[in-house]
Enzyme design. Structure first.
Site, PDB file in Angstrom:
ATOM      1  N   GLU A  91      46.271  69.661   5.038  1.00  0.00           N
ATOM      2  CA  GLU A  91      45.378  70.221   4.008  1.00  0.00           C
ATOM      3  C   GLU A  91      44.789  69.105   3.146  1.00  0.00           C
ATOM      4  O   GLU A  91      43.601  69.108   2.839  1.00  0.00           O
ATOM      5  CB  GLU A  91      46.151  71.187   3.095  1.00  0.00           C
ATOM      6  CG  GLU A  91      46.771  72.375   3.797  1.00  0.00           C
ATOM      7  CD  GLU A  91      45.874  73.600   3.823  1.00  0.00           C
ATOM      8  OE1 GLU A  91      44.792  73.575   3.209  1.00  0.00           O
ATOM      9  OE2 GLU A  91      46.267  74.586   4.478  1.00  0.00           O
ATOM     10  N   THR A 108      53.232  76.023  -9.360  1.00  0.00           N
ATOM     11  CA  THR A 108      54.363  75.185  -9.784  1.00  0.00           C
ATOM     12  C   THR A 108      54.745  74.185  -8.689  1.00  0.00           C
ATOM     13  O   THR A 108      55.359  73.174  -8.975  1.00  0.00           O
ATOM     14  CB  THR A 108      55.599  76.055 -10.100  1.00  0.00           C
ATOM     15  OG1 THR A 108      55.731  77.028  -9.063  1.00  0.00           O
ATOM     16  CG2 THR A 108      55.465  76.777 -11.428  1.00  0.00           C
ATOM     17  N   ASP A 109      54.373  74.482  -7.428  1.00  0.00           N
ATOM     18  CA  ASP A 109      54.886  73.633  -6.330  1.00  0.00           C
ATOM     19  C   ASP A 109      54.403  72.188  -6.422  1.00  0.00           C
ATOM     20  O   ASP A 109      55.188  71.253  -6.312  1.00  0.00           O
ATOM     21  CB  ASP A 109      54.635  74.254  -4.943  1.00  0.00           C
ATOM     22  CG  ASP A 109      53.190  74.505  -4.583  1.00  0.00           C
ATOM     23  OD1 ASP A 109      52.304  74.350  -5.457  1.00  0.00           O
ATOM     24  OD2 ASP A 109      52.920  74.864  -3.413  1.00  0.00           O
ATOM     25  N   ASP A 116      53.604  76.998   0.878  1.00  0.00           N
ATOM     26  CA  ASP A 116      53.140  77.887   1.952  1.00  0.00           C
ATOM     27  C   ASP A 116      53.717  77.485   3.305  1.00  0.00           C
ATOM     28  O   ASP A 116      54.218  78.319   4.064  1.00  0.00           O
ATOM     29  CB  ASP A 116      51.607  77.877   2.025  1.00  0.00           C
ATOM     30  CG  ASP A 116      50.976  78.263   0.700  1.00  0.00           C
ATOM     31  OD1 ASP A 116      51.704  78.749  -0.184  1.00  0.00           O
ATOM     32  OD2 ASP A 116      49.757  78.065   0.552  1.00  0.00           O
ATOM     33  N   GLY A 143      41.807  84.428   3.648  1.00  0.00           N
ATOM     34  CA  GLY A 143      41.293  84.305   2.276  1.00  0.00           C
ATOM     35  C   GLY A 143      41.886  85.298   1.301  1.00  0.00           C
ATOM     36  O   GLY A 143      41.311  85.566   0.242  1.00  0.00           O
ATOM     37  N   ALA A 144      43.056  85.877   1.628  1.00  0.00           N
ATOM     38  CA  ALA A 144      43.646  86.890   0.745  1.00  0.00           C
ATOM     39  C   ALA A 144      44.835  86.326  -0.040  1.00  0.00           C
ATOM     40  O   ALA A 144      45.576  87.060  -0.672  1.00  0.00           O
ATOM     41  CB  ALA A 144      44.075  88.109   1.556  1.00  0.00           C
ATOM     42  N   GLY A 145      45.011  85.013   0.011  1.00  0.00           N
ATOM     43  CA  GLY A 145      46.122  84.398  -0.728  1.00  0.00           C
ATOM     44  C   GLY A 145      47.455  84.578  -0.026  1.00  0.00           C
ATOM     45  O   GLY A 145      48.503  84.494  -0.649  1.00  0.00           O
TER      46      GLY A 145
HETATM   47  C1  GLA Z   1      48.055  77.829  -2.644  1.00  0.00           C
HETATM   48  C2  GLA Z   1      48.656  76.479  -2.257  1.00  0.00           C
HETATM   49  C3  GLA Z   1      50.132  76.410  -2.625  1.00  0.00           C
HETATM   50  C4  GLA Z   1      50.364  76.801  -4.073  1.00  0.00           C
HETATM   51  C5  GLA Z   1      49.627  78.111  -4.413  1.00  0.00           C
HETATM   52  C6  GLA Z   1      49.689  78.432  -5.871  1.00  0.00           C
HETATM   53  O1  GLA Z   1      48.629  78.844  -1.882  1.00  0.00           O
HETATM   54  O2  GLA Z   1      48.510  76.239  -0.873  1.00  0.00           O
HETATM   55  O3  GLA Z   1      50.635  75.113  -2.374  1.00  0.00           O
HETATM   56  O4  GLA Z   1      49.990  75.769  -4.950  1.00  0.00           O
HETATM   57  O5  GLA Z   1      48.272  78.073  -4.024  1.00  0.00           O
HETATM   58  O6  GLA Z   1      50.996  78.671  -6.256  1.00  0.00           O
END
Ligand code: GLA
Length: 391
Positions: free
Chosen positions: A158, A36-37, A170, A120-122
């Site tokens: 990024e 959504t960001d 993030d 790499g784990a989100g």
């Molecule tokens: C990654 C991106 C964020 C966001 C998420 C999904 O972490 O860096 O900006 O878009 O994916 O919500």
């Protein structure tokens, strides 16, 4: 474990002095509001007790010597020269370039960094790295960028030096996080408030599928393009439409026939996810964690079926969560295609749930998932050394 002490010791080994400043910046979780960001909606992240730590000292040249404890590698580049070949060094180089573009007078420095944010784990290890260096460079060169500026500097790093057109969640979470609180961030205005999150008798746990996601490998950017395609269809009929934030489901439906079905599906997910977040926040403010958990499950379904950024391993774990009484909610977290499931679990079912997931996941995929307990902790900071008093 890589902590301040390890990083400082390594700095001394690499550069022959322990005179350096220490900065840390954490990874993040996100309770709800995924993808959504960059559509200028809302997100609900929090910074956690897993950080990147940087030891840094300016060196009065234009050269950066940066050593990565994780990769056991030193990279040297000129701040006015070419982008380094190593991806990890591009994050540091990018932060410097973005600061220079905004008028920041950055010089060279020596640095060592490392941390315990799983890669790499989100959990945004890259944002933690950008935010740690941005905070460190801002301080050491007296640049006075605000935290909002630093978040944008990380985000643009990024975009321009790594090739991921990410949103701001993030970096914002890593810089603005507060212990015990989640951040309800409006990604359009960048206004935010802190929502207390310390439910009694409930734990948050991350289960890492160990499937490595690769955001840079295109799918993330494709989703973003699909959302933009939907916005431009609606904007061709209506003025003042700039993002999916300005579009209701009713409005989207009105122009559904003019969109590729896949574009419609992606946009509908984002609009619904935004609403789920707002409903979830209303539930949180009443202390209704059960309802909040239902929204988390709803978020996962949307990410899996409409936005199509999940994978079989993530879906497998969320299915177990759905069937386990006492697991209030669970969903994939972050960009997707691997990484972690975040679950909100009642204390009494925590152990059996984890044991069940490990057993079944191992049987199905022959991989032992990693369990990561997280505590919501403060965002980026400078470590102020306790000075020994001398006579
Ligand atoms: C990654 C991106 C964020 C966001 C998420 C999904 O972490 O860096 O900006 O878009 O994916 O919500």
């Amino acid at each position: 474990m890589i902590d301040e002490k390890t990083v400082k010791e390594c700095f001394e080994k690499q550069f022959g002095t322990d005179r350096c400043s220490i900065f840390t910046s954490p990874g993040r979780i996100n309770l709800i509001g995924e993808h959504t960001d960059y559509n200028l909606g809302f997100v609900l992240p929090a910074s956690i007790d897993k950080c990147i730590t940087v030891a840094i000292r300016t060196n009065k040249t234009s050269i950066v010597n940066a050593y990565s404890l994780d990769y056991k590698e030193m990279v040297t580049f000129d701040i006015d020269g070419e982008k380094p070949k190593q991806l990890w060094a591009c994050y540091i180089y990018g932060v410097i370039q973005e600061m220079k573009k905004r008028g920041g007078l950055v010089g060279g420095f020596n640095a060592v960094f490392g941390g315990d944010v799983p890669l790499g784990a989100g959990m945004s290890s890259s944002a933690a790295l950008e935010s740690a260096f941005a905070t460190a460079i801002n301080d050491k060169f007296g640049l006075w960028f605000s935290k909002r500026d630093l978040a944008k500097i990380g985000q643009m790093t990024e975009h321009n030096y790594v090739g991921v057109r990410c949103g701001i969640m993030d970096q914002f979470a890593s810089l603005f996080g507060k212990a015990g609180k989640v951040i309800r961030l409006d990604c359009r205005s960048l206004e935010y408030d802190y929502v207390p999150f310390n439910p009694k008798g409930i734990k948050l746990v991350l289960i890492d599928t160990k499937v490595k996601h690769s955001l840079a490998s295109s799918e993330y950017n494709v989703r973003r393009e699909q959302c933009e395609a939907g916005v431009s269809v609606v904007a061709s009929h209506k003025k003042k439409i700039e993002s999916l934030r300005d579009i209701t489901i009713a409005l989207l439906n009105k122009y559904k026939d003019e969109m590729e079905p896949i574009v419609y599906k992606r946009c509908a997910y984002v609009i619904n996810e935004n609403q789920r977040l707002l409903d979830g926040c209303a539930a949180l403010s009443k202390g209704d964690y059960e309802l909040f958990g239902q929204k988390m499950f709803g978020s996962h379904d949307g990410l899996s079926k409409e936005y199509e950024v999940s994978c079989k391993e993530l879906d497998f774990i969320v299915d177990i969560a759905k069937k386990t009484k006492g697991v209030l909610g669970a969903r994939m977290m972050g960009g997707g295609f691997g990484g972690c499931v975040i679950s909100m679990v009642k204390d009494e079912v925590y152990k059996p749930y984890i044991a069940d997931v490990i057993k079944k996941y191992k049987k199905e995929f022959n991989i032992e998932p990693r369990i990561i307990d997280v505590v919501i902790a403060d965002g980026a900071k400078k470590w102020l050394a306790k000075k020994e008093l001398t006579a």
